[in-house]
Design a protein around this motif. Structure first.
Motif, PDB file in Angstrom:
ATOM      1  N   HIS A  40       1.911  19.361 -21.857  1.00  0.00           N
ATOM      2  CA  HIS A  40       1.755  18.504 -23.099  1.00  0.00           C
ATOM      3  C   HIS A  40       2.886  17.720 -23.476  1.00  0.00           C
ATOM      4  CE1 HIS A  40      -2.106  21.154 -23.731  1.00  0.00           C
ATOM      5  NE2 HIS A  40      -0.990  22.123 -23.869  1.00  0.00           N
ATOM      6  N   LEU A  41       3.591  17.307 -22.291  1.00  0.00           N
ATOM      7  CA  LEU A  41       4.835  16.330 -22.468  1.00  0.00           C
ATOM      8  C   LEU A  41       4.310  14.773 -22.888  1.00  0.00           C
ATOM      9  CD1 LEU A  41       6.925  17.646 -19.690  1.00  0.00           C
ATOM     10  CD2 LEU A  41       7.017  18.233 -22.245  1.00  0.00           C
ATOM     11  N   LYS A  42       4.962  13.995 -23.279  1.00  0.00           N
ATOM     12  CA  LYS A  42       4.630  12.609 -23.431  1.00  0.00           C
ATOM     13  C   LYS A  42       4.745  11.789 -21.964  1.00  0.00           C
ATOM     14  CE  LYS A  42       6.296  11.785 -28.032  1.00  0.00           C
ATOM     15  NZ  LYS A  42       7.427  10.913 -28.950  1.00  0.00           N
ATOM     16  N   ARG A  43       4.131  10.985 -21.502  1.00  0.00           N
ATOM     17  CA  ARG A  43       4.047  10.319 -20.326  1.00  0.00           C
ATOM     18  C   ARG A  43       5.404   9.940 -19.886  1.00  0.00           C
ATOM     19  NH1 ARG A  43       0.496   8.713 -16.496  1.00  0.00           N
ATOM     20  NH2 ARG A  43       1.152   7.307 -14.971  1.00  0.00           N
ATOM     21  N   GLY A  44       5.993   9.298 -20.508  1.00  0.00           N
ATOM     22  CA  GLY A  44       7.550   8.577 -19.997  1.00  0.00           C
ATOM     23  C   GLY A  44       8.338  10.030 -19.599  1.00  0.00           C
ATOM     24  N   LEU A  45       8.379  11.045 -20.546  1.00  0.00           N
ATOM     25  CA  LEU A  45       9.149  12.293 -20.047  1.00  0.00           C
ATOM     26  C   LEU A  45       8.438  12.819 -18.835  1.00  0.00           C
ATOM     27  CD1 LEU A  45      11.596  14.074 -20.489  1.00  0.00           C
ATOM     28  CD2 LEU A  45       9.810  15.290 -22.305  1.00  0.00           C
ATOM     29  N   PHE A  92       0.933  -1.105   0.065  1.00  0.00           N
ATOM     30  CA  PHE A  92       0.042   0.181   0.075  1.00  0.00           C
ATOM     31  C   PHE A  92       0.883   1.105   0.143  1.00  0.00           C
ATOM     32  CE2 PHE A  92      -2.299   3.237   2.013  1.00  0.00           C
ATOM     33  CZ  PHE A  92      -3.737   3.440   1.315  1.00  0.00           C
ATOM     34  N   ALA A  93       2.105   1.139   0.711  1.00  0.00           N
ATOM     35  CA  ALA A  93       3.000   2.306   0.653  1.00  0.00           C
ATOM     36  C   ALA A  93       3.228   2.592  -0.473  1.00  0.00           C
ATOM     37  CB  ALA A  93       4.037   2.183   1.631  1.00  0.00           C
ATOM     38  N   ALA A  94       3.729   1.475  -1.504  1.00  0.00           N
ATOM     39  CA  ALA A  94       4.270   1.596  -2.939  1.00  0.00           C
ATOM     40  C   ALA A  94       2.959   2.537  -3.855  1.00  0.00           C
ATOM     41  CB  ALA A  94       4.789   0.277  -3.377  1.00  0.00           C
ATOM     42  N   ILE A  95       1.808   1.930  -3.433  1.00  0.00           N
ATOM     43  CA  ILE A  95       0.536   2.203  -4.175  1.00  0.00           C
ATOM     44  C   ILE A  95       0.518   3.831  -3.978  1.00  0.00           C
ATOM     45  CG2 ILE A  95      -1.751   2.232  -4.458  1.00  0.00           C
ATOM     46  CD1 ILE A  95      -1.519  -0.698  -3.929  1.00  0.00           C
ATOM     47  N   LEU A  96       0.725   4.285  -2.675  1.00  0.00           N
ATOM     48  CA  LEU A  96       0.498   5.635  -2.323  1.00  0.00           C
ATOM     49  C   LEU A  96       1.520   6.524  -3.106  1.00  0.00           C
ATOM     50  CD1 LEU A  96      -1.336   7.358  -0.521  1.00  0.00           C
ATOM     51  CD2 LEU A  96       0.404   7.081   1.291  1.00  0.00           C
ATOM     52  N   LEU A  97       2.906   6.194  -2.875  1.00  0.00           N
ATOM     53  CA  LEU A  97       3.669   6.725  -3.477  1.00  0.00           C
ATOM     54  C   LEU A  97       3.643   6.827  -5.144  1.00  0.00           C
ATOM     55  CD1 LEU A  97       6.424   8.118  -3.311  1.00  0.00           C
ATOM     56  CD2 LEU A  97       7.598   6.066  -3.321  1.00  0.00           C
ATOM     57  N   ALA A  98       3.197   5.700  -5.527  1.00  0.00           N
ATOM     58  CA  ALA A  98       2.790   5.612  -7.382  1.00  0.00           C
ATOM     59  C   ALA A  98       1.965   6.500  -7.423  1.00  0.00           C
ATOM     60  CB  ALA A  98       2.592   4.392  -7.639  1.00  0.00           C
ATOM     61  N   VAL A  99       0.501   6.884  -6.646  1.00  0.00           N
ATOM     62  CA  VAL A  99      -0.205   7.772  -6.842  1.00  0.00           C
ATOM     63  C   VAL A  99       0.354   9.410  -6.890  1.00  0.00           C
ATOM     64  CG1 VAL A  99      -2.403   8.736  -5.959  1.00  0.00           C
ATOM     65  CG2 VAL A  99      -2.241   6.500  -5.734  1.00  0.00           C
ATOM     66  N   LEU A 100       1.174   9.565  -6.110  1.00  0.00           N
ATOM     67  CA  LEU A 100       1.574  10.866  -5.935  1.00  0.00           C
ATOM     68  C   LEU A 100       2.531  10.998  -7.212  1.00  0.00           C
ATOM     69  CD1 LEU A 100       2.630  13.435  -4.484  1.00  0.00           C
ATOM     70  CD2 LEU A 100       4.607  12.000  -3.461  1.00  0.00           C
ATOM     71  N   PHE A 101       3.199  10.177  -7.664  1.00  0.00           N
ATOM     72  CA  PHE A 101       4.081  10.154  -9.133  1.00  0.00           C
ATOM     73  C   PHE A 101       3.170  10.307 -10.128  1.00  0.00           C
ATOM     74  CE2 PHE A 101       7.934   7.534  -7.132  1.00  0.00           C
ATOM     75  CZ  PHE A 101       8.163   8.639  -6.651  1.00  0.00           C
ATOM     76  N   CYS A 102       1.889   9.600 -10.260  1.00  0.00           N
ATOM     77  CA  CYS A 102       0.997   9.676 -11.283  1.00  0.00           C
ATOM     78  C   CYS A 102       0.261  11.029 -11.167  1.00  0.00           C
ATOM     79  CB  CYS A 102      -0.011   8.508 -10.989  1.00  0.00           C
ATOM     80  SG  CYS A 102       0.466   7.050 -11.479  1.00  0.00           S
ATOM     81  N   GLY A 103      -0.018  11.543 -10.059  1.00  0.00           N
ATOM     82  CA  GLY A 103      -0.538  13.005 -10.155  1.00  0.00           C
ATOM     83  C   GLY A 103       0.173  13.787 -10.596  1.00  0.00           C
ATOM     84  N   MET A 104       1.722  13.641 -10.145  1.00  0.00           N
ATOM     85  CA  MET A 104       2.478  14.817 -10.790  1.00  0.00           C
ATOM     86  C   MET A 104       2.666  14.790 -12.418  1.00  0.00           C
ATOM     87  SD  MET A 104       5.283  14.506  -7.513  1.00  0.00           S
ATOM     88  CE  MET A 104       6.517  15.629  -8.234  1.00  0.00           C
ATOM     89  N   THR A 105       2.683  13.473 -12.820  1.00  0.00           N
ATOM     90  CA  THR A 105       2.916  13.138 -14.025  1.00  0.00           C
ATOM     91  C   THR A 105       1.584  13.580 -14.917  1.00  0.00           C
ATOM     92  OG1 THR A 105       4.266  11.208 -13.552  1.00  0.00           O
ATOM     93  CG2 THR A 105       3.327  11.267 -15.809  1.00  0.00           C
ATOM     94  N   ASP A 106       0.470  13.335 -14.241  1.00  0.00           N
ATOM     95  CA  ASP A 106      -0.891  13.786 -15.044  1.00  0.00           C
ATOM     96  C   ASP A 106      -0.892  15.420 -15.180  1.00  0.00           C
ATOM     97  OD1 ASP A 106      -1.371  11.286 -15.306  1.00  0.00           O
ATOM     98  OD2 ASP A 106      -2.830  11.074 -13.561  1.00  0.00           O
ATOM     99  N   TRP A 107      -0.391  16.086 -14.076  1.00  0.00           N
ATOM    100  CA  TRP A 107      -0.155  17.590 -14.299  1.00  0.00           C
ATOM    101  C   TRP A 107       0.780  18.121 -15.175  1.00  0.00           C
ATOM    102  CZ3 TRP A 107       3.207  21.537 -13.487  1.00  0.00           C
ATOM    103  CH2 TRP A 107       2.725  22.885 -12.903  1.00  0.00           C
ATOM    104  N   LEU A 108       1.770  17.455 -15.200  1.00  0.00           N
ATOM    105  CA  LEU A 108       2.838  17.931 -16.115  1.00  0.00           C
ATOM    106  C   LEU A 108       2.316  17.722 -17.816  1.00  0.00           C
ATOM    107  CD1 LEU A 108       6.163  16.543 -14.501  1.00  0.00           C
ATOM    108  CD2 LEU A 108       5.441  18.978 -14.735  1.00  0.00           C
ATOM    109  N   THR A 109       1.644  16.552 -18.020  1.00  0.00           N
ATOM    110  CA  THR A 109       1.545  16.204 -18.980  1.00  0.00           C
ATOM    111  C   THR A 109       0.226  17.130 -19.600  1.00  0.00           C
ATOM    112  OG1 THR A 109      -0.318  14.450 -18.261  1.00  0.00           O
ATOM    113  CG2 THR A 109       1.938  13.759 -19.211  1.00  0.00           C
ATOM    114  N   ASP A 110      -0.734  17.544 -18.577  1.00  0.00           N
ATOM    115  CA  ASP A 110      -1.803  18.387 -18.957  1.00  0.00           C
ATOM    116  C   ASP A 110      -1.332  19.900 -19.144  1.00  0.00           C
ATOM    117  OD1 ASP A 110      -4.788  19.104 -18.915  1.00  0.00           O
ATOM    118  OD2 ASP A 110      -4.221  20.054 -17.076  1.00  0.00           O
ATOM    119  N   LYS A 111      -0.268  20.379 -18.259  1.00  0.00           N
ATOM    120  CA  LYS A 111      -0.043  21.688 -18.553  1.00  0.00           C
ATOM    121  C   LYS A 111       1.073  21.857 -19.422  1.00  0.00           C
ATOM    122  CE  LYS A 111      -2.567  22.881 -15.021  1.00  0.00           C
ATOM    123  NZ  LYS A 111      -3.777  23.708 -15.442  1.00  0.00           N
TER     124      LYS A 111
END
Length: 353
Positions: free
Chosen positions: A60-65, A39-58
């Motif tokens: 317009h970067l590819k998800r990997g980058l 669950f701790a790994a999932i929580l950290l992954a959620v944080l990474f995904c949230g930051m990634t989604d914000w960067l891709t939205d603002k």
């Protein structure tokens, strides 16, 4: 014959479900620490995904980058903060090792003025050597501490690596999980998983914001009243703010003890400053931050923290709040809406007809 076959199939299915549930509860009880790490790994992954989604939205970067930039930013902030404040905090923590015993000595002197306090002091052994471990026991404790440190570092590395895998391909794991359910239920399961993700992301954003406000305001308040070791004590308050209900009480104890080394008046100022910060945080900051995100009932959260703290110690206490947030989503969506309200809807329609 067909009816008997159908009945036998239903009985076998029900028995299999019960056995799987019992096996799940057994594994959860025997290996709860493993599930908490997951669950701790999932929580950290959620944080990474949230930051990634914000960067891709603002941007317009590819998800990997975007994920690479999010991870670099996350660890970069940690390294930069450590580089900037580590010397000051490290020095203050070393001073705290001398300050806290002085404060405890002053507390002992204050207690000795009262009868009940003298009785309490008498129960503490005068000769500290009596409670110190022998040489062989001390070596054993040092060995145990070393192995515990290695175990912590290994667990920390596993959590980070697992979080990176989960954040790099979240759909791979969510779609794989939904395939364990019947086809007719997969879309609903995917919807509930999406709500769990949104809940955890909102909780993380709110909690990190509250932690930052508490840490900064505590550091400013302690500096204004001239409290020694202000930055170290503020850092303690920052980290322990991650644990609702319990953490603020723990963080306030060393601050009051350090204040006692200066004088009773300073300890009173510490109580006023720290109590004021916590009061504003509890009744102003937290409601504003969490009013549109996650609202956890305080009594239920405290009970759940005590339960996980008893069962799994510090890790259970640390993860109690986000686990409860996910459980509330699952209960509300899969039980209240899909079972109770779904069964009540046809009955209500029948009465209207």
């Amino acid at each position: 014959m067909a009816d008997i076959y159908t009945y036998s199939r239903r009985v076998a299915t029900a028995a299999l479900i019960v056995l799987l549930m019992l096996a799940g509860f057994y594994l959860l009880g025997r290996h709860a620490y493993f599930f908490l790490l997951v669950f701790a790994a999932i929580l950290l992954a959620v944080l990474f995904c949230g930051m990634t989604d914000w960067l891709t939205d603002k941007l317009h970067l590819k998800r990997g980058l975007a994920l690479l930039l999010a991870v670099l930013f996350f660890f970069g902030v940690i390294v930069a903060a450590f580089w900037l404040i580590a010397p000051t905090v490290s020095r203050q923590i070393q001073e705290m090792k001398q300050t806290i015993p002085q404060a405890l000595s002053q507390v002992e002197n204050w207690l000795s003025q009262y009868g009940w306090g003298q009785k309490l002091i008498n129960k503490v052994p005068d000769d500290i050597s009596k409670v110190m471990p022998k040489q062989d026991a001390l070596l054993s404790n040092l060995s145990g501490a070393f192995s515990t440190t290695l175990s912590f570092l290994a667990d920390f590395a596993i959590v980070i690596i697992t979080a990176l895998f989960l954040a790099s391909s979240p759909k791979l794991y969510t779609v794989g999980l939904t395939k364990l359910f019947p086809v007719r239920s997969r879309s609903r399961i995917m919807e509930v998983l999406g709500q769990c993700y949104s809940t955890l992301k909102s909780w993380l954003v709110g909690m990190l914001s509250a932690m930052a406000i508490i840490g900064v305001s505590t550091a400013i308040g302690y500096s204004l009243i001239g409290l020694p070791l202000a930055f170290a004590l503020a850092l303690i308050a920052f980290f322990l703010a991650f644990i609702p209900n319990v953490g603020p009480w723990i963080a306030g104890v060393p601050a009051v003890l350090v204040g006692l080394t200066v004088g009773p008046q300073m300890a009173l100022y510490v109580l006023l400053v720290y109590g004021g910060v916590q009061l504003v945080e509890s009744y102003v900051i937290t409601p504003i931050i969490f009013q549109k995100t996650v609202d956890l009932p305080p009594a239920l959260l405290l009970f759940f923290q005590v339960l996980l703290g008893i069962l799994q110690g510090a890790l259970g206490l640390l993860l109690a709040a986000p686990i409860l947030a996910v459980l509330m989503v699952l209960v509300n969506e899969l039980y209240i809406k899909d079972v109770l309200e779904a069964e009540a809807a046809p009955a209500a329609e029948g009465k209207q007809v």
